[in-house]
Design an enzyme around this catalytic site. Structure first.
Site, PDB file in Angstrom:
ATOM      1  N   LYS A  78       0.873  -1.177   0.000  1.00 58.79           N
ATOM      2  CA  LYS A  78       0.000   0.000   0.000  1.00 58.79           C
ATOM      3  C   LYS A  78       0.911   1.228   0.000  1.00 58.79           C
ATOM      4  O   LYS A  78       1.933   1.251   0.693  1.00 58.79           O
ATOM      5  CB  LYS A  78      -0.872  -0.032   1.256  1.00 58.79           C
ATOM      6  CG  LYS A  78      -1.911   1.082   1.357  1.00 58.79           C
ATOM      7  CD  LYS A  78      -2.749   0.917   2.631  1.00 58.79           C
ATOM      8  CE  LYS A  78      -3.815   1.992   2.780  1.00 58.79           C
ATOM      9  NZ  LYS A  78      -4.625   1.800   4.014  1.00 58.79           N
ATOM     10  N   SER A 135      -9.464   1.981   3.148  1.00 56.88           N
ATOM     11  CA  SER A 135      -8.589   2.710   2.260  1.00 56.88           C
ATOM     12  C   SER A 135      -7.587   1.838   1.501  1.00 56.88           C
ATOM     13  O   SER A 135      -7.014   2.300   0.522  1.00 56.88           O
ATOM     14  CB  SER A 135      -7.820   3.752   3.059  1.00 56.88           C
ATOM     15  OG  SER A 135      -6.983   3.120   4.011  1.00 56.88           O
ATOM     16  N   SER A 158      -9.559  -0.413   7.423  1.00 55.99           N
ATOM     17  CA  SER A 158      -9.024  -0.186   6.083  1.00 55.99           C
ATOM     18  C   SER A 158      -8.370  -1.388   5.424  1.00 55.99           C
ATOM     19  O   SER A 158      -8.063  -1.346   4.238  1.00 55.99           O
ATOM     20  CB  SER A 158      -8.024   0.983   6.101  1.00 55.99           C
ATOM     21  OG  SER A 158      -8.715   2.209   6.062  1.00 55.99           O
TER      22      SER A 158
END
Lengths: 485, 491
Positions: free
Chosen positions: A83, A158, A182
């Site tokens: 990420k 996210s 997330s």
């Protein structure tokens, strides 16, 4: 390669075995995944950055390793995505924001050091909501990511880029970060496995901070065994992170049958019928496996979202202050210092980030601190106690991961409150610091539904073990953009 | 007309002498090429985390204990938030409502000798900010500013006094005593000119009829003054300025003021009417700082002798208070004295030579007792030569100067210069005879009762012996010879 299934269709365990046995070279493995990214990512948009040259170079280096050297490294020959709020030396890091500009990290996050030591080949960085603030990845300032199951829908967020990359089989493993769900929510929306470890189990050094007391890095994979493998690589104390726990005793549980808690507050209104159906079927399956389902209460659940949306923005407002245009990243010129600050932050941050900075700044302001931040911390303590009491009665708690399935892109643009309420089942684990695991439990109208498993602090490994027994009982997942039948 | 009482409180920042910074392993040394003592952590890069330097906690704990504070077994860190280019994270990690040390004091003594306890409200640990180097003469017309983050993250303690000081002089006494106490702990360089000790002074005037909380008086903060003397000057100026304003019926504005060394005046920097909201909150990246009470007790027991005790001991041993004060306030001098007196019985002789001749030489050179070439053993050897009569006091001064210049031992200097005192009467007698013969008029003066005439004759003999004759011996020989050869016969 022979006519067998493509390398990108394997999980990490399988790739590692093929590499160790010499059945596939690291270069072949990387090349297969890079090709897969090239073909699939144009419609998914999971990646912000793909390091083709770096990954190939690492693969060629690994191809010179002996069988013993390969076996010594649990992720040798396995591609991994990060990420893009996790820094890796020399690679760009954006956190999904414009404000970091052309920033390239001068150092590796601790998890990246561990991945490299374990032989992982880092292929790139995945999209996210700006600074991990959001539940759809639509708040990325840089790219759109779509759900591989239905490209008109969001992948969740996210960690939406990591979830989509894994679900679309562009990588077998990805790291995400979870502050209020997330990792687990996008895992649920994309039909993969996502796990948030116990707070402090995985070093946060090199994770761009959103809310320091809630953030944890965790694995996102297509199988529980892979999630466990990745978790084992990244966990552990760290001299760079004072909140990373020294390797304590992992909690162990019996082989079962277990007492499984089902919190009544998590099955109220707001849950979509399809989600309810899949969840109840999974619970029924657990019962039929001999486990005892116990209805429990987590009475402070209704206050969790409010507490979360005070604590997380408060910490974020402080953590994001360093993006001031002085030392790195974007700078908007201004006639004086204050104008430079204002213009840089105005142009550099997106609307959702600004909203949370404002919320957090307000919550910490003189005269409001006690009413907001302090009260939220008290609620947090009560929520932690809810779980302490519950885990005296039960071994695990099982809930849906989200009240809904992946929603359509743009659907919640104008409704941040609705977006926030979607975090209702996941934020409690962050507030309490306990581990949470989302596994795919089935489909509702063709879209994945996640089942969340919660355990007490340091019960991380027991979560994998417990959920794995259910995984074998469920229909095997058919990947949305998978190999044609 | 209203009478006013001066109310002063001081905030002193002291840089701790650790090898590395408070939250990373960068060098904490002063200076260096700009931005070379830096790493991702102290540059506030994305993703970094602080890790507390245990040595800084140890030094801070020693300081708090030496200032008579109660040290908390559990304290915590907080973020103090504001934007400025020298503050990389845009927050300073500090301690807000649970400081490491509280409820301490420093004892000061005024000219009248009366002791007064000045409260030390708190001692807390925090990180330093970097430095801005402005291009141009003043901040106002600077064309730009260069940021140097070498100092960012260097460990500091902030020592906050209660508003117990009643004059600029008391402020000076407090700072002097505070610095002396800290100097015995080896925790800091304590160099105000280099910024390793910095002082902000809060000054307000209390009307005689004011009964409320002192904190509610409008107060002016004088920031970052670079010497104890200037703190005193700044307060003196500020007191006069505020008196004038009040006399003119104006009101004191709560503000921050700078001090101009050249003019001795303070000048307005920024108004505090719109108070800064630092939005303190607990630092989530650091767990609470938990100290073992046993460790704290051990630290307290391990403190060295501190000025109060040292002063009392010296006075007990008969040292004049003034001398004791000079020694106590200069730790290097005191340690020098201790080493010298361990080797030499006559403490008074050591004190006198240290505080007069050696001090003068050291000060003239801008050196210190710690780095003076004349070590305590050397001084003691010199004093031994005086005691044995080998050197006169005057000769010894010359020898000390040579020792100081060349680094040679006293005996070496004496040997090289052929300096030893002549104590053999027969060696001097012929010179005495010659001097008496050459100065008949002076001899007559002496005989007629002018005692001073003898001193002239002694001087002549000393001159001819190049100062090596033992003065009392010369004295005696002259008297004897005059008596024998020049005095009118008694018959």
């Amino acid at each position: 390669m022979t006519s067998k299934k493509p390398l990108w269709d394997h999980d990490a365990h399988s790739l590692h075995d093929l590499f160790c046995e010499g059945a596939a070279s690291a270069e072949e493995i990387v090349t297969s995944h890079l090709e897969r990214i090239r073909s699939a990512d144009s419609s998914v948009g999971a990646f912000l950055y793909v390091d083709e040259a770096g990954a190939l170079e690492e693969a060629r280096r690994q191809d010179r390793w002996s069988a013993v050297e390969r076996r010594e490294r649990p992720l040798a020959g396995v591609p991994v995505a990060l990420k893009d709020n996790i820094v890796a030396q020399g690679m760009p890091t954006t956190a999904g924001s414009k404000i970091l500009g052309e920033f390239r990290s001068p150092y590796d996050a601790t998890v990246v050091v561990k991945l490299k030591q374990a032989g992982a080949m880092i292929v790139g960085k995945t999209n996210l909501d700006e600074f991990a603030m959001g539940s759809s990845t639509e708040h990325s300032a840089l790219a759109e990511t779509r759900n591989p199951w239905d490209v008109s829908r969001v992948p969740g967020g996210s960690s939406g880029g990591s979830a989509a990359a894994v679900a679309a089989q562009m990588v077998p493993l990805a790291l995400g970060s979870d502050t209020g769900g997330s990792i687990r929510q996008p895992a649920s929306y994309c039909g993969i496995v996502g796990m948030k470890p116990t707070y402090g189990r995985v070093s946060r050094y090199g994770l761009i901070a959103f809310a320091s007391s809630l953030d944890q890095i965790g694995p996102m994979t297509r199988s529980i065994r892979d999630a466990r493998l990745l978790y084992e690589v990244i966990k552990g104390a760290d001299a760079h992170d004072s909140t990373a726990l020294a390797l304590g005793e992992e909690r162990t549980v019996s082989q079962g049958p277990w007492r499984i808690g089902v919190p009544r507050e998590y099955f109220g209104e707001g849950m979509e019928a399809g989600v309810r159906q899949v969840t109840e079927a999974a619970l029924e399956r657990l019962r039929s496996m001999g486990h005892e389902l116990v209805e429990i209460s987590l009475p402070h659940t209704p206050y969790a979202i409010a507490a979360y949306y005070l604590i997380a923005p408060a910490e974020a407002s402080s953590n994001l202050s360093r993006y001031d245009g002085v030392r790195y990243g974007m700078r908007a010129e201004g006639r004086d210092l204050v104008t430079m600050y204002e213009k840089t932050r105005d142009e550099g941050f997106g609307a959702e980030v600004k909203r949370r900075i404002l919320l957090g700044t307000h919550a910490l302001s003189a005269g409001y601190y006690d009413a907001y931040y302090l009260t939220a911390q008290k609620v947090r303590t009560l929520i932690r106690q809810d779980f302490d009491y519950a885990f005296r009665e039960v071994d695990f708690i099982v809930t849906p991961t989200t009240p809904d399935v992946a929603f359509r892109r743009g659907e919640r643009d104008d409704d941040p409150i609705k977006m926030y309420l979607g975090d209702v089942y996941t934020v409690t684990a962050n507030l309490a610091g306990i581990p949470g695991l989302s596994i795919p439990a089935g489909l509702a109208d063709g879209l994945p539904v996640g089942l969340q498993w919660l355990a007490p602090r340091l019960g991380d490994l027991s979560l994998f073990d417990a959920a794995a027994t259910l995984e074998t009982q469920l229909e095997p997942m058919v990947w949305p953009m998978g190999v044609d039948e | 007309m209203n009478q006013y009482q001066v109310i002063v409180g001081l905030e002193v920042h002291v840089e701790l002498k650790t090898a590395t910074k408070l939250f990373c392993s960068c060098s904490a040394a002063f200076g260096g090429e700009p931005n070379t003592h830096t790493c991702p952590v102290c540059l506030g890069m994305p993703g970094v985390l602080p890790v507390i330097n245990q040595e800084a906690i140890r030094l801070a704990t020693r300081s708090a204990l030496a200032l008579n504070c109660t040290v908390r077994a559990v304290s915590k860190f907080d973020r103090k938030q504001y934007f400025y280019p020298d503050l990389p994270k845009a927050y300073q990690i500090s301690q807000y409502d649970q400081p490491l040390g509280e409820y301490g004091w420093v004892t000061i003594r005024g000219a009248d000798g009366a002791a007064k306890k000045i409260g030390v409200r708190r001692v807390h640990v925090e990180e330093d900010a970097g430095k801005l180097n402005h291009l141009g003469q003043r901040l106002g017309d600077a064309t730009g500013s260069l940021v140097d983050l070498n100092r960012a993250g260097v460990p500091l303690i902030e020592i906050v006094s209660d508003p117990d000081l009643r004059s600029a002089e008391e402020a000076r006494l407090y700072l002097t005593e505070l610095r002396a106490v800290l100097s015995y702990l080896d925790i800091s360089d304590l160099r105000m000119e280099e910024g390793s000790m910095r002082c902000d002074a809060n000054v307000s005037l209390r009307p005689a009829d004011f009964q409320g909380n002192l904190e509610d008086l409008p107060r002016v903060e004088i920031k970052n003054v670079n010497s104890i003397r200037n703190v005193q000057r700044g307060i003196e100026y500020e007191v006069a300025r505020q008196r004038e304003l009040l006399a003119a019926g104006e009101r004191i504005v709560k503000e921050t003021r700078g001090f101009d060394d050249a003019t001795g005046k303070t000048y307005s920097q920024r108004s505090k009417e719109e108070a800064n909201d630092y939005r303190y909150f607990p630092e989530p990246d650091l767990p609470p700082l938990v100290l073992d009470p046993q460790w704290i007790a051990d630290m307290k027991r391990g403190l060295p002798a501190l000025p109060d005790a040292i002063r009392a001991n010296l006075i007990d041993r008969g040292m004049p208070e003034k001398d004791a004060e000079v020694l106590v306030l200069d730790r290097e001098a005191y340690e020098y004295w201790q080493q010298a007196t361990a080797l030499f019985q006559d403490e008074r002789l050591v004190t006198n030579w240290m505080l007069s001749d050696l001090s003068r030489l050291i000060n003239a050179r801008g050196e210190s007792f710690a780095n003076s070439r004349v070590r305590p053993e050397g001084l003691v050897a010199l004093l031994g030569l005086i005691q044995s009569g080998t050197l006169s006091g005057r000769m010894a001064k010359e020898v000390l100067e040579a020792m100081f210049e060349t680094g040679q031992s006293a005996s070496q200097v004496v040997k090289d210069r052929g300096l030893s005192q002549i104590t053999d009467a027969s060696a001097i007698q012929s010179i005495v005879d010659q001097v008496l013969k050459d100065n008949p008029a002076v001899v007559q003066d002496y005989l007629s009762g002018k005692e001073k005439a003898l001193a002239f004759l002694v001087g002549q003999v000393m001159k001819q012996t190049r100062g090596q004759a033992k003065p009392d011996l010369v004295n005696q020989l002259l008297k004897d010879s005059i008596q024998k050869d020049y005095a009118p016969s008694q018959d």
